[in-house]
Write a protein that holds these residues in place. Structure first.
Motif, PDB file in Angstrom:
ATOM      1  N   ILE A  32       0.851  -1.202   0.000  1.00  0.00           N
ATOM      2  CA  ILE A  32       0.000   0.000   0.000  1.00  0.00           C
ATOM      3  C   ILE A  32       0.886   1.251   0.000  1.00  0.00           C
ATOM      4  O   ILE A  32       0.623   2.220  -0.718  1.00  0.00           O
ATOM      5  N   GLY A  33       1.966   1.208   0.768  1.00  0.00           N
ATOM      6  CA  GLY A  33       2.909   2.330   0.825  1.00  0.00           C
ATOM      7  C   GLY A  33       3.523   2.614  -0.536  1.00  0.00           C
ATOM      8  O   GLY A  33       3.568   3.760  -1.003  1.00  0.00           O
ATOM      9  N   LEU A  34       3.959   1.562  -1.194  1.00  0.00           N
ATOM     10  CA  LEU A  34       4.559   1.727  -2.521  1.00  0.00           C
ATOM     11  C   LEU A  34       3.539   2.292  -3.513  1.00  0.00           C
ATOM     12  O   LEU A  34       3.846   3.180  -4.315  1.00  0.00           O
ATOM     13  N   ALA A  35       2.305   1.776  -3.416  1.00  0.00           N
ATOM     14  CA  ALA A  35       1.249   2.256  -4.315  1.00  0.00           C
ATOM     15  C   ALA A  35       0.963   3.735  -4.054  1.00  0.00           C
ATOM     16  O   ALA A  35       0.788   4.519  -4.984  1.00  0.00           O
ATOM     17  N   ASN A  36       0.959   4.125  -2.800  1.00  0.00           N
ATOM     18  CA  ASN A  36       0.726   5.533  -2.460  1.00  0.00           C
ATOM     19  C   ASN A  36       1.851   6.423  -2.961  1.00  0.00           C
ATOM     20  O   ASN A  36       1.617   7.531  -3.434  1.00  0.00           O
ATOM     21  N   TRP A  37       3.068   5.933  -2.827  1.00  0.00           N
ATOM     22  CA  TRP A  37       4.216   6.697  -3.343  1.00  0.00           C
ATOM     23  C   TRP A  37       4.027   6.928  -4.849  1.00  0.00           C
ATOM     24  O   TRP A  37       4.214   8.030  -5.344  1.00  0.00           O
ATOM     25  N   ASP A  38       3.648   5.887  -5.547  1.00  0.00           N
ATOM     26  CA  ASP A  38       3.474   5.989  -6.998  1.00  0.00           C
ATOM     27  C   ASP A  38       2.376   6.990  -7.352  1.00  0.00           C
ATOM     28  O   ASP A  38       2.529   7.804  -8.256  1.00  0.00           O
ATOM     29  N   GLN A  39       1.270   6.947  -6.590  1.00  0.00           N
ATOM     30  CA  GLN A  39       0.159   7.877  -6.829  1.00  0.00           C
ATOM     31  C   GLN A  39       0.616   9.328  -6.685  1.00  0.00           C
ATOM     32  O   GLN A  39       0.150  10.210  -7.379  1.00  0.00           O
ATOM     33  N   ARG A  40       1.513   9.560  -5.718  1.00  0.00           N
ATOM     34  CA  ARG A  40       1.911  10.937  -5.411  1.00  0.00           C
ATOM     35  C   ARG A  40       3.089  11.426  -6.247  1.00  0.00           C
ATOM     36  O   ARG A  40       3.407  12.606  -6.217  1.00  0.00           O
TER      37      ARG A  40
END
Ligand code: ZN
Length: 511
Positions: A32-40
Protein backbone atom coordinates in the motif's frame (compact mmCIF):
# COMPACT_ATOMS: atom_id res chain seq x y z
CA UNK A 1 1.82 -30.44 35.06
CA UNK A 2 -0.59 -31.31 32.29
CA UNK A 3 -2.50 -28.06 32.68
CA UNK A 4 0.71 -26.07 32.56
CA UNK A 5 1.94 -27.77 29.37
CA UNK A 6 -1.45 -27.28 27.73
CA UNK A 7 -1.28 -23.58 28.52
CA UNK A 8 2.20 -23.47 27.06
CA UNK A 9 1.02 -25.10 23.85
CA UNK A 10 -1.76 -22.61 23.64
CA UNK A 11 0.63 -19.73 24.17
CA UNK A 12 3.14 -20.83 21.57
CA UNK A 13 0.35 -21.45 19.10
CA UNK A 14 -1.07 -17.99 19.78
CA UNK A 15 2.37 -16.43 19.33
CA UNK A 16 2.92 -18.10 15.99
CA UNK A 17 -0.59 -17.21 14.77
CA UNK A 18 -0.06 -13.63 15.90
CA UNK A 19 3.28 -13.38 14.09
CA UNK A 20 1.72 -14.69 10.89
CA UNK A 21 -1.08 -12.13 11.07
CA UNK A 22 1.32 -9.32 11.95
CA UNK A 23 3.57 -10.24 9.04
CA UNK A 24 0.74 -10.49 6.51
CA UNK A 25 -0.62 -7.08 7.53
CA UNK A 26 2.91 -5.66 7.32
CA UNK A 27 3.34 -6.98 3.78
CA UNK A 28 0.03 -5.44 2.75
CA UNK A 29 1.05 -2.17 4.37
CA UNK A 30 4.34 -2.15 2.44
CA UNK A 31 2.57 -2.68 -0.87
CA UNK A 32 0.00 0.00 0.00
CA UNK A 33 2.91 2.33 0.82
CA UNK A 34 4.56 1.73 -2.52
CA UNK A 35 1.25 2.26 -4.31
CA UNK A 36 0.73 5.53 -2.46
CA UNK A 37 4.22 6.70 -3.34
CA UNK A 38 3.47 5.99 -7.00
CA UNK A 39 0.16 7.88 -6.83
CA UNK A 40 1.91 10.94 -5.41
CA UNK A 41 4.94 10.95 -7.70
CA UNK A 42 4.85 9.02 -10.97
CA UNK A 43 1.37 7.74 -11.85
CA UNK A 44 -0.25 9.48 -14.83
CA UNK A 45 -3.16 11.76 -13.84
CA UNK A 46 -5.83 9.77 -15.61
CA UNK A 47 -4.92 6.54 -13.86
CA UNK A 48 -4.81 7.85 -10.32
CA UNK A 49 -8.51 7.85 -9.47
CA UNK A 50 -8.88 4.38 -10.97
CA UNK A 51 -5.92 2.96 -9.09
CA UNK A 52 -7.11 4.57 -5.85
CA UNK A 53 -9.83 1.90 -5.83
CA UNK A 54 -7.24 -0.87 -6.00
CA UNK A 55 -5.38 0.66 -3.09
CA UNK A 56 -8.68 0.99 -1.24
CA UNK A 57 -9.42 -2.70 -1.76
CA UNK A 58 -6.06 -3.78 -0.40
CA UNK A 59 -6.32 -1.34 2.53
CA UNK A 60 -9.69 -2.85 3.40
CA UNK A 61 -8.16 -6.33 3.43
CA UNK A 62 -5.40 -5.16 5.78
CA UNK A 63 -7.97 -3.41 7.99
CA UNK A 64 -10.19 -6.52 8.11
CA UNK A 65 -7.25 -8.65 9.22
CA UNK A 66 -6.35 -6.16 11.94
CA UNK A 67 -9.85 -6.47 13.47
CA UNK A 68 -10.52 -10.09 12.51
CA UNK A 69 -11.89 -12.74 14.83
CA UNK A 70 -8.53 -14.49 14.66
CA UNK A 71 -6.74 -11.31 15.76
CA UNK A 72 -9.23 -10.90 18.60
CA UNK A 73 -8.56 -14.45 19.82
CA UNK A 74 -4.77 -14.28 19.72
CA UNK A 75 -4.75 -10.85 21.35
CA UNK A 76 -7.06 -12.12 24.10
CA UNK A 77 -4.65 -14.97 24.82
CA UNK A 78 -1.47 -12.95 24.53
CA UNK A 79 -2.65 -10.06 26.69
CA UNK A 80 -3.48 -12.30 29.66
CA UNK A 81 -0.94 -11.00 32.21
CA UNK A 82 0.51 -14.46 32.90
CA UNK A 83 1.03 -14.96 29.15
CA UNK A 84 2.15 -11.43 28.31
CA UNK A 85 5.00 -11.53 30.81
CA UNK A 86 6.40 -14.64 29.13
CA UNK A 87 6.73 -12.90 25.76
CA UNK A 88 10.01 -11.39 24.64
CA UNK A 89 10.28 -7.60 24.48
CA UNK A 90 9.77 -7.37 20.69
CA UNK A 91 6.63 -9.53 20.74
CA UNK A 92 5.28 -7.56 23.69
CA UNK A 93 5.70 -4.31 21.74
CA UNK A 94 4.03 -5.81 18.65
CA UNK A 95 1.10 -7.05 20.75
CA UNK A 96 0.78 -3.64 22.41
CA UNK A 97 0.63 -1.91 19.01
CA UNK A 98 -1.79 -4.34 17.37
CA UNK A 99 -4.00 -4.31 20.46
CA UNK A 100 -4.19 -0.49 20.39
CA UNK A 101 -5.22 -0.53 16.70
CA UNK A 102 -7.71 -3.31 17.35
CA UNK A 103 -9.34 -1.50 20.26
CA UNK A 104 -9.62 1.78 18.34
CA UNK A 105 -10.82 0.33 15.05
CA UNK A 106 -13.48 -1.95 16.48
CA UNK A 107 -15.15 0.88 18.42
CA UNK A 108 -16.19 2.88 15.35
CA UNK A 109 -19.46 1.52 13.85
CA UNK A 110 -18.90 0.81 10.16
CA UNK A 111 -21.68 3.21 9.04
CA UNK A 112 -20.05 6.05 11.01
CA UNK A 113 -16.71 5.24 9.43
CA UNK A 114 -18.25 5.17 5.98
CA UNK A 115 -19.83 8.59 6.65
CA UNK A 116 -16.40 9.87 7.67
CA UNK A 117 -14.68 8.59 4.50
CA UNK A 118 -17.31 10.24 2.29
CA UNK A 119 -17.17 13.48 4.28
CA UNK A 120 -13.38 13.63 3.91
CA UNK A 121 -13.57 13.89 0.14
CA UNK A 122 -16.50 16.34 0.00
CA UNK A 123 -15.01 18.47 2.80
CA UNK A 124 -11.73 18.58 0.95
CA UNK A 125 -13.39 19.85 -2.24
CA UNK A 126 -15.36 22.47 -0.34
CA UNK A 127 -12.20 23.57 1.48
CA UNK A 128 -10.40 24.02 -1.85
CA UNK A 129 -13.28 26.13 -3.20
CA UNK A 130 -13.54 28.18 -0.02
CA UNK A 131 -9.83 28.87 -0.07
CA UNK A 132 -9.89 29.90 -3.72
CA UNK A 133 -12.94 32.16 -3.21
CA UNK A 134 -11.81 33.44 0.21
CA UNK A 135 -15.26 32.42 1.48
CA UNK A 136 -15.32 30.57 4.80
CA UNK A 137 -19.08 29.96 4.56
CA UNK A 138 -18.49 27.46 1.71
CA UNK A 139 -16.43 25.25 4.03
CA UNK A 140 -18.25 25.88 7.33
CA UNK A 141 -21.12 23.35 6.97
CA UNK A 142 -18.68 20.53 6.12
CA UNK A 143 -16.35 21.49 8.92
CA UNK A 144 -19.30 21.47 11.33
CA UNK A 145 -20.09 17.90 10.30
CA UNK A 146 -16.42 16.98 10.63
CA UNK A 147 -16.22 18.39 14.16
CA UNK A 148 -19.41 16.54 15.12
CA UNK A 149 -17.96 13.28 13.78
CA UNK A 150 -14.66 13.81 15.56
CA UNK A 151 -16.54 14.42 18.82
CA UNK A 152 -18.33 11.11 18.23
CA UNK A 153 -15.00 9.38 17.52
CA UNK A 154 -13.66 10.69 20.83
CA UNK A 155 -16.67 9.18 22.63
CA UNK A 156 -16.24 5.85 20.82
CA UNK A 157 -12.51 5.71 21.61
CA UNK A 158 -13.07 6.73 25.22
CA UNK A 159 -10.83 9.04 27.22
CA UNK A 160 -9.96 10.36 30.64
CA UNK A 161 -10.06 14.09 31.28
CA UNK A 162 -10.49 16.24 28.16
CA UNK A 163 -12.30 14.69 25.13
CA UNK A 164 -9.51 15.99 22.85
CA UNK A 165 -7.19 13.46 24.58
CA UNK A 166 -8.83 10.70 22.56
CA UNK A 167 -7.77 12.42 19.32
CA UNK A 168 -4.26 13.38 20.49
CA UNK A 169 -3.66 9.74 21.33
CA UNK A 170 -4.05 8.75 17.68
CA UNK A 171 -0.91 10.67 16.75
CA UNK A 172 1.07 10.66 19.99
CA UNK A 173 0.13 7.67 22.15
CA UNK A 174 -0.19 8.72 25.77
CA UNK A 175 -0.29 12.47 25.09
CA UNK A 176 -2.98 14.47 26.90
CA UNK A 177 -4.17 18.06 27.23
CA UNK A 178 -3.11 17.85 30.87
CA UNK A 179 0.50 17.12 29.81
CA UNK A 180 0.56 19.46 26.84
CA UNK A 181 -0.97 22.59 28.39
CA UNK A 182 1.90 23.39 30.76
CA UNK A 183 4.53 22.54 28.09
CA UNK A 184 2.89 24.86 25.58
CA UNK A 185 2.15 27.61 28.12
CA UNK A 186 5.84 28.02 28.88
CA UNK A 187 6.78 27.87 25.19
CA UNK A 188 4.04 30.30 24.15
CA UNK A 189 4.83 32.96 26.74
CA UNK A 190 8.57 32.88 26.12
CA UNK A 191 8.14 32.83 22.31
CA UNK A 192 5.83 35.86 22.35
CA UNK A 193 8.27 37.67 24.61
CA UNK A 194 11.30 36.77 22.45
CA UNK A 195 9.47 37.78 19.27
CA UNK A 196 8.73 41.21 20.79
CA UNK A 197 12.36 41.74 21.71
CA UNK A 198 13.48 40.70 18.22
CA UNK A 199 11.04 43.16 16.64
CA UNK A 200 12.24 45.94 18.91
CA UNK A 201 15.92 45.26 18.14
CA UNK A 202 17.77 47.52 15.72
CA UNK A 203 18.99 44.60 13.66
CA UNK A 204 17.31 42.93 10.72
CA UNK A 205 18.91 40.19 8.58
CA UNK A 206 19.25 40.80 4.85
CA UNK A 207 16.22 39.86 2.76
CA UNK A 208 17.66 40.69 -0.64
CA UNK A 209 19.66 37.43 -0.82
CA UNK A 210 16.55 35.31 -1.24
CA UNK A 211 14.72 37.63 -3.59
CA UNK A 212 17.01 36.53 -6.43
CA UNK A 213 16.38 33.73 -8.91
CA UNK A 214 18.22 30.45 -8.28
CA UNK A 215 18.24 28.15 -11.31
CA UNK A 216 16.75 24.72 -10.74
CA UNK A 217 19.50 22.53 -12.26
CA UNK A 218 22.00 24.03 -9.79
CA UNK A 219 19.55 23.53 -6.91
CA UNK A 220 19.22 19.87 -7.89
CA UNK A 221 22.99 19.48 -8.12
CA UNK A 222 23.49 21.00 -4.66
CA UNK A 223 20.81 18.79 -3.10
CA UNK A 224 22.29 15.64 -4.61
CA UNK A 225 25.68 16.76 -3.32
CA UNK A 226 24.64 17.15 0.34
CA UNK A 227 22.20 14.20 0.61
CA UNK A 228 24.78 11.40 0.92
CA UNK A 229 26.98 13.60 3.12
CA UNK A 230 24.15 13.71 5.69
CA UNK A 231 24.19 9.92 5.78
CA UNK A 232 21.16 9.23 3.60
CA UNK A 233 21.81 5.91 1.87
CA UNK A 234 20.92 6.31 -1.81
CA UNK A 235 21.15 2.53 -2.26
CA UNK A 236 18.28 2.31 0.23
CA UNK A 237 16.14 5.13 -1.13
CA UNK A 238 15.63 7.72 -3.85
CA UNK A 239 14.90 11.42 -4.26
CA UNK A 240 11.99 12.59 -6.45
CA UNK A 241 9.99 15.77 -6.94
CA UNK A 242 6.46 16.56 -5.70
CA UNK A 243 4.52 19.73 -4.87
CA UNK A 244 4.27 18.67 -1.22
CA UNK A 245 7.51 17.00 -0.09
CA UNK A 246 7.30 13.83 1.98
CA UNK A 247 9.27 10.81 3.17
CA UNK A 248 7.86 7.29 2.83
CA UNK A 249 9.32 3.99 4.02
CA UNK A 250 8.52 0.86 2.01
CA UNK A 251 10.95 -1.12 4.17
CA UNK A 252 14.26 -0.42 5.93
CA UNK A 253 16.08 -0.91 2.62
CA UNK A 254 13.76 1.40 0.65
CA UNK A 255 13.01 4.75 2.22
CA UNK A 256 12.07 7.39 -0.35
CA UNK A 257 11.98 11.15 -0.09
CA UNK A 258 10.70 13.94 -2.29
CA UNK A 259 11.42 17.63 -2.54
CA UNK A 260 10.35 20.59 -4.64
CA UNK A 261 12.41 23.18 -6.47
CA UNK A 262 11.24 26.80 -6.72
CA UNK A 263 13.31 29.32 -8.69
CA UNK A 264 12.25 32.16 -6.44
CA UNK A 265 12.77 30.28 -3.17
CA UNK A 266 16.08 28.42 -2.91
CA UNK A 267 15.52 27.75 0.82
CA UNK A 268 12.47 25.60 0.12
CA UNK A 269 14.45 22.79 -1.57
CA UNK A 270 17.50 22.97 0.69
CA UNK A 271 15.68 22.88 4.02
CA UNK A 272 12.82 20.77 2.71
CA UNK A 273 15.29 18.11 1.59
CA UNK A 274 17.23 18.20 4.85
CA UNK A 275 13.91 17.91 6.75
CA UNK A 276 12.75 14.84 4.80
CA UNK A 277 16.24 13.34 5.13
CA UNK A 278 15.80 13.53 8.90
CA UNK A 279 12.62 11.44 8.58
CA UNK A 280 14.37 9.05 6.21
CA UNK A 281 17.43 8.48 8.42
CA UNK A 282 15.02 7.40 11.16
CA UNK A 283 13.38 4.77 8.93
CA UNK A 284 16.66 3.62 7.36
CA UNK A 285 18.05 3.18 10.87
CA UNK A 286 15.35 0.89 12.28
CA UNK A 287 16.63 -2.56 13.27
CA UNK A 288 16.15 -4.71 10.11
CA UNK A 289 15.16 -7.65 12.33
CA UNK A 290 11.84 -5.84 12.89
CA UNK A 291 10.97 -6.14 9.21
CA UNK A 292 7.59 -7.82 8.80
CA UNK A 293 6.32 -6.57 12.15
CA UNK A 294 4.23 -3.61 13.24
CA UNK A 295 7.14 -2.06 15.20
CA UNK A 296 9.24 -1.54 12.08
CA UNK A 297 8.24 2.16 11.81
CA UNK A 298 9.12 5.29 13.79
CA UNK A 299 7.30 5.31 17.11
CA UNK A 300 5.08 8.41 16.76
CA UNK A 301 4.45 11.56 14.73
CA UNK A 302 6.10 13.70 17.40
CA UNK A 303 9.29 11.62 17.63
CA UNK A 304 9.43 11.43 13.83
CA UNK A 305 9.14 15.19 13.60
CA UNK A 306 11.86 15.55 16.22
CA UNK A 307 14.24 13.74 13.88
CA UNK A 308 13.39 15.86 10.83
CA UNK A 309 13.50 19.13 12.80
CA UNK A 310 16.74 18.15 14.47
CA UNK A 311 18.43 17.75 11.12
CA UNK A 312 16.72 20.73 9.50
CA UNK A 313 17.10 23.26 12.35
CA UNK A 314 19.63 22.17 14.96
CA UNK A 315 22.06 20.95 12.28
CA UNK A 316 20.99 22.55 8.98
CA UNK A 317 20.37 26.07 10.26
CA UNK A 318 23.50 26.17 12.43
CA UNK A 319 26.44 28.44 11.74
CA UNK A 320 28.79 25.43 11.74
CA UNK A 321 26.83 23.62 9.04
CA UNK A 322 27.18 26.57 6.70
CA UNK A 323 30.80 27.19 7.68
CA UNK A 324 31.35 23.81 6.07
CA UNK A 325 28.92 23.96 3.12
CA UNK A 326 28.68 27.62 2.22
CA UNK A 327 31.65 27.51 -0.17
CA UNK A 328 29.95 24.66 -2.05
CA UNK A 329 26.68 26.57 -2.20
CA UNK A 330 28.52 29.64 -3.51
CA UNK A 331 30.15 27.45 -6.18
CA UNK A 332 26.68 26.37 -7.30
CA UNK A 333 25.35 29.96 -7.30
CA UNK A 334 28.30 32.29 -7.95
CA UNK A 335 26.25 35.21 -9.33
CA UNK A 336 23.84 35.21 -6.42
CA UNK A 337 26.16 34.47 -3.51
CA UNK A 338 29.84 35.12 -4.26
CA UNK A 339 29.66 38.59 -2.73
CA UNK A 340 27.48 37.58 0.23
CA UNK A 341 29.54 36.92 3.40
CA UNK A 342 28.83 33.68 5.31
CA UNK A 343 27.60 35.59 8.34
CA UNK A 344 25.02 37.51 6.27
CA UNK A 345 23.82 34.25 4.76
CA UNK A 346 23.59 32.52 8.14
CA UNK A 347 21.56 35.35 9.65
CA UNK A 348 19.34 35.54 6.56
CA UNK A 349 18.35 31.86 6.81
CA UNK A 350 17.42 32.52 10.45
CA UNK A 351 15.29 35.60 9.88
CA UNK A 352 12.38 35.85 12.35
CA UNK A 353 9.23 37.59 11.23
CA UNK A 354 5.54 37.28 12.12
CA UNK A 355 3.74 35.83 9.12
CA UNK A 356 0.29 34.60 8.18
CA UNK A 357 1.23 31.24 6.71
CA UNK A 358 2.39 28.39 8.95
CA UNK A 359 4.39 26.44 6.37
CA UNK A 360 6.50 29.49 5.58
CA UNK A 361 7.15 30.40 9.21
CA UNK A 362 10.60 30.57 10.83
CA UNK A 363 11.86 28.34 13.62
CA UNK A 364 10.58 30.63 16.40
CA UNK A 365 7.14 31.71 15.18
CA UNK A 366 6.30 28.25 13.80
CA UNK A 367 5.39 27.03 17.28
CA UNK A 368 3.02 29.97 17.78
CA UNK A 369 1.17 28.91 14.61
CA UNK A 370 0.82 25.41 16.06
CA UNK A 371 -0.29 26.54 19.50
CA UNK A 372 -2.98 28.73 17.95
CA UNK A 373 -4.37 25.69 16.13
CA UNK A 374 -4.09 23.56 19.26
CA UNK A 375 -6.13 26.01 21.33
CA UNK A 376 -8.78 26.18 18.62
CA UNK A 377 -9.05 22.39 18.15
CA UNK A 378 -9.33 21.82 21.87
CA UNK A 379 -12.15 24.37 22.20
CA UNK A 380 -13.99 23.01 19.15
CA UNK A 381 -13.94 19.45 20.47
CA UNK A 382 -15.02 20.50 23.97
CA UNK A 383 -17.78 22.68 22.48
CA UNK A 384 -16.44 25.93 23.96
CA UNK A 385 -16.42 27.50 20.51
CA UNK A 386 -18.38 26.74 17.35
CA UNK A 387 -17.28 26.51 13.74
CA UNK A 388 -19.04 29.77 12.86
CA UNK A 389 -16.81 31.62 15.39
CA UNK A 390 -13.60 30.37 13.77
CA UNK A 391 -12.60 33.32 11.55
CA UNK A 392 -12.95 35.79 14.43
CA UNK A 393 -11.27 33.48 16.98
CA UNK A 394 -8.44 32.87 14.52
CA UNK A 395 -7.88 36.54 13.86
CA UNK A 396 -7.94 37.58 17.48
CA UNK A 397 -5.42 34.85 18.37
CA UNK A 398 -3.19 36.01 15.49
CA UNK A 399 -3.29 39.50 16.96
CA UNK A 400 -2.55 38.19 20.45
CA UNK A 401 0.38 35.93 19.44
CA UNK A 402 1.87 37.73 16.44
CA UNK A 403 0.52 41.27 16.55
CA UNK A 404 -0.89 40.92 13.02
CA UNK A 405 -4.33 40.18 11.56
CA UNK A 406 -4.69 38.26 8.28
CA UNK A 407 -6.34 40.44 5.62
CA UNK A 408 -8.28 37.44 4.25
CA UNK A 409 -9.51 34.05 5.51
CA UNK A 410 -7.45 32.40 2.78
CA UNK A 411 -4.37 33.77 4.55
CA UNK A 412 -5.90 32.81 7.90
CA UNK A 413 -8.30 30.13 9.02
CA UNK A 414 -8.55 28.50 5.55
CA UNK A 415 -4.84 27.88 4.95
CA UNK A 416 -4.38 24.28 6.15
CA UNK A 417 -5.69 21.09 4.57
CA UNK A 418 -5.74 19.17 7.90
CA UNK A 419 -9.25 19.92 9.18
CA UNK A 420 -10.88 19.00 5.89
CA UNK A 421 -9.19 15.59 6.29
CA UNK A 422 -10.34 15.15 9.86
CA UNK A 423 -6.77 15.52 11.13
CA UNK A 424 -7.72 16.89 14.56
CA UNK A 425 -4.93 16.18 17.04
CA UNK A 426 -2.18 16.16 14.43
CA UNK A 427 -0.90 19.75 14.72
CA UNK A 428 0.56 19.48 18.24
CA UNK A 429 2.98 16.78 17.07
CA UNK A 430 4.86 19.39 15.00
CA UNK A 431 5.71 21.51 18.03
CA UNK A 432 6.17 18.46 20.17
CA UNK A 433 8.82 17.41 17.63
CA UNK A 434 10.59 20.75 18.10
CA UNK A 435 10.39 20.35 21.84
CA UNK A 436 11.79 16.80 21.76
CA UNK A 437 14.55 17.81 19.33
CA UNK A 438 15.89 20.49 21.71
CA UNK A 439 15.74 18.05 24.61
CA UNK A 440 17.63 15.47 22.55
CA UNK A 441 20.19 18.10 21.50
CA UNK A 442 20.84 18.84 25.18
CA UNK A 443 21.64 15.15 25.76
CA UNK A 444 23.78 14.81 22.61
CA UNK A 445 25.87 17.83 23.60
CA UNK A 446 26.75 16.05 26.85
CA UNK A 447 27.59 12.78 25.13
CA UNK A 448 29.25 14.25 22.01
CA UNK A 449 30.88 17.44 23.30
CA UNK A 450 32.47 18.11 19.90
CA UNK A 451 29.02 17.99 18.21
CA UNK A 452 29.32 21.40 16.53
CA UNK A 453 33.03 20.92 15.71
CA UNK A 454 32.10 17.72 13.85
CA UNK A 455 29.37 19.55 11.90
CA UNK A 456 31.85 22.27 10.99
CA UNK A 457 34.14 19.57 9.57
CA UNK A 458 31.21 18.03 7.65
CA UNK A 459 31.51 14.83 9.69
CA UNK A 460 28.02 13.55 10.45
CA UNK A 461 28.72 9.84 10.95
CA UNK A 462 29.22 9.97 14.73
CA UNK A 463 26.05 12.03 15.17
CA UNK A 464 23.98 9.79 12.90
CA UNK A 465 25.22 6.66 14.68
CA UNK A 466 24.31 8.21 18.03
CA UNK A 467 20.78 8.89 16.78
CA UNK A 468 20.58 5.38 15.37
CA UNK A 469 21.79 3.73 18.55
CA UNK A 470 19.62 5.81 20.89
CA UNK A 471 16.48 6.39 18.82
CA UNK A 472 16.25 5.05 15.26
CA UNK A 473 17.05 1.37 15.79
CA UNK A 474 14.14 0.87 18.20
CA UNK A 475 11.29 1.61 15.78
CA UNK A 476 8.12 1.28 17.87
CA UNK A 477 9.75 -0.95 20.49
CA UNK A 478 9.20 1.87 23.00
CA UNK A 479 6.27 4.26 23.26
CA UNK A 480 7.22 7.93 22.65
CA UNK A 481 7.06 8.62 26.40
CA UNK A 482 9.33 5.70 27.23
CA UNK A 483 11.76 6.61 24.47
CA UNK A 484 12.17 10.26 25.49
CA UNK A 485 12.74 9.23 29.10
CA UNK A 486 15.22 6.56 28.03
CA UNK A 487 17.17 8.94 25.77
CA UNK A 488 17.14 12.12 27.85
CA UNK A 489 16.49 10.80 31.36
CA UNK A 490 13.39 12.92 31.89
CA UNK A 491 9.82 13.67 30.89
CA UNK A 492 9.18 16.06 27.98
CA UNK A 493 10.34 19.50 29.11
CA UNK A 494 9.88 22.69 27.10
CA UNK A 495 12.70 24.50 28.93
CA UNK A 496 15.27 23.07 26.49
CA UNK A 497 13.55 24.50 23.42
CA UNK A 498 12.98 27.82 25.19
CA UNK A 499 16.71 28.06 26.07
CA UNK A 500 17.82 26.95 22.62
CA UNK A 501 15.68 29.61 20.89
CA UNK A 502 16.70 32.28 23.40
CA UNK A 503 20.43 31.61 22.93
CA UNK A 504 20.22 31.33 19.17
CA UNK A 505 18.31 34.55 18.53
CA UNK A 506 20.02 36.55 21.26
CA UNK A 507 23.24 35.97 19.36
CA UNK A 508 21.79 36.59 15.87
CA UNK A 509 19.84 39.73 16.81
CA UNK A 510 22.25 41.05 19.42
CA UNK A 511 19.50 41.32 22.06
ZN1 ZN B 1 8.10 16.40 8.84
Amino acid sequence: MTVKSNLKMELSEAVSKFKQLDETISHYTNVIGLANWDQRTKAPKKGRALFAKSIGALSTEAFKLSISQEMREVLETLTQPENFEQLDQVTQACVRERKATFEKSKTIPSETYQEYVVLMSTANNSWEDARKENDFSLFAPYLEKMVELKKKFAEFYGYEGHPYNALLDEFEPGLTVEKLDPLFKNLRESSINLLKRIQESNYSPRKDIFKLTYDIPSQKAFNKFILPKLGYDLDAGRLDETTHPFALAINTGDVRITTRYLEDNVRSAIFGTIHETGHALYEQGVNPDYEGTVIRRGTSFGIHESQSRFLENMVGRSKEFWTHFYGDLQDHFPTQLSNVPLDDFYRAINLVEPSYIRVEADELTYNLHIMLRYEIEKSLISGEIEVKDLPSVWNSKMEEYFGITPPTNTLGVLQDVHWSQGGFGYFPSYSLGNLYSAQILNTILKEIPDFYALIEKGEFLKIRLWLKENIHQFGKLYTPDELIKKVTGEEPNSAYLVDYLENKYRQIYGI
